[in-house]
Enzyme design. Structure first.
Site, PDB file in Angstrom:
ATOM      1  N   ASP A 107      -8.419 -18.035  27.731  1.00  0.00           N
ATOM      2  CA  ASP A 107      -8.165 -18.694  29.008  1.00  0.00           C
ATOM      3  C   ASP A 107      -7.659 -20.125  28.754  1.00  0.00           C
ATOM      4  O   ASP A 107      -7.896 -20.694  27.688  1.00  0.00           O
ATOM      5  CB  ASP A 107      -9.454 -18.781  29.838  1.00  0.00           C
ATOM      6  CG  ASP A 107     -10.002 -17.404  30.185  1.00  0.00           C
ATOM      7  OD1 ASP A 107      -9.208 -16.438  30.198  1.00  0.00           O
ATOM      8  OD2 ASP A 107     -11.218 -17.305  30.440  1.00  0.00           O
TER       9      ASP A 107
HETATM   10  N1  URA Z   1     -13.971 -14.588  27.478  1.00  0.00           N
HETATM   11  C1  URA Z   1     -13.602 -15.414  28.480  1.00  0.00           C
HETATM   12  O1  URA Z   1     -14.221 -15.429  29.535  1.00  0.00           O
HETATM   13  N2  URA Z   1     -12.556 -16.234  28.293  1.00  0.00           N
HETATM   14  C2  URA Z   1     -11.856 -16.290  27.146  1.00  0.00           C
HETATM   15  O2  URA Z   1     -10.914 -17.082  27.012  1.00  0.00           O
HETATM   16  C3  URA Z   1     -12.248 -15.433  26.095  1.00  0.00           C
HETATM   17  C4  URA Z   1     -13.308 -14.593  26.288  1.00  0.00           C
END
Ligand code: URA
Length: 239
Positions: A107
């Site tokens: 993310d």
């Molecule tokens: N889980 C998440 O919630 N976000 C990420 O970026 C990776 C794993």
């Protein structure tokens, strides 16, 4: 290995050098093959055995690049984005080869290990739903971890929308609101959604390992380095 043209070889290995650039360098006698000045950019060479030097600097052939990035927050895992800076834009010019992409997404606000490569086969194997290459994350939460969270992760947690997760490991730390999580799949916002299902919220998330390869502690946010050969082997042989 099939033979390839000298100009194609040089352009593939030296980002920023164009075919016309190679032609120019050849004309000026600044390229050598096996110790002899080479004036023809069309010369066919075996990329694995030919000793090619440009301006006296030997080029070691790499079919693929495997780059470890310590992703900072605010950067997106994409090759192009109209609005935000991408992980590819963080690469220094000497590593910015054509065809590089992030193998897997974090993310925008997640930090840590992103693998950037031009090896589509490896990426496909790592990202396919049948691949269970473990990804390890450091997590800081809004509230202390509830009792039974480890067992719930191990049993395969059910998200609020009813999606069932594969069994995952939750390793508690000294601090009640911090832990390490190992996932064997990669659903959208998965860790955030897993903790939401336990009535908690992730406030900081960092990927610290992919398969057996750990994020290099010496890399600052935004820092990159190429994987070492044993690290590439660990990833290419991971299931
Ligand atoms: N889980 C998440 O919630 N976000 C990420 O970026 C990776 C794993």
């Amino acid at each position: 290995m099939p033979l390839i043209r000298l100009d194609r070889f040089i352009c593939s290995q030296l980002p920023g050098v164009s075919r016309s650039g190679v032609k120019e360098l050849c004309k000026k006698g600044q390229i050598s093959v096996n110790g002899e000045t080479e004036r023809s950019p069309e010369r066919k060479i075996d990329p694995y055995t030919a000793e090619v030097a440009v301006l006296g600097r030997r080029i070691t052939y790499k079919e693929h690049l495997y780059i470890m990035l310590n992703k900072p927050a605010g950067v997106v895992c994409a090759t192009r984005d109209g609005l935000s800076q991408t992980v590819i834009e963080l690469l220094p010019p000497e590593l910015r080869r054509q065809g590089l992409f992030p193998a897997g997404r974090l993310d925008k606000d997640t930090v840590g290990f992103v693998l950037i490569t031009d090896d589509g086969e490896l990426a496909h194997r790592m990202l396919s739903p049948r691949s269970h290459v473990p990804k390890t994350y450091f997590v800081r939460l809004e509230k202390p971890i509830c009792p039974g969270a480890g067992e719930a992760f191990a049993a395969g947690l059910t998200l609020l929308d009813g999606t069932k997760c594969l069994p995952a490991e939750l390793i508690c730390s000294q601090k009640p609101d911090e832990c390490t999580v190992v996932l064997h799949e990669g659903m959208f916002h998965q860790i955030k959604r897993m903790f939401e299902a336990l009535d908690n919220n992730v406030i900081f998330l960092k990927r610290i390992a992919i398969g057996g390869v750990k994020l290099d502690n010496n890399l600052p946010y935004g820092g990159v380095r190429e994987l070492k050969s044993d690290e590439v082997k660990a990833l290419t042989s991971a299931e």
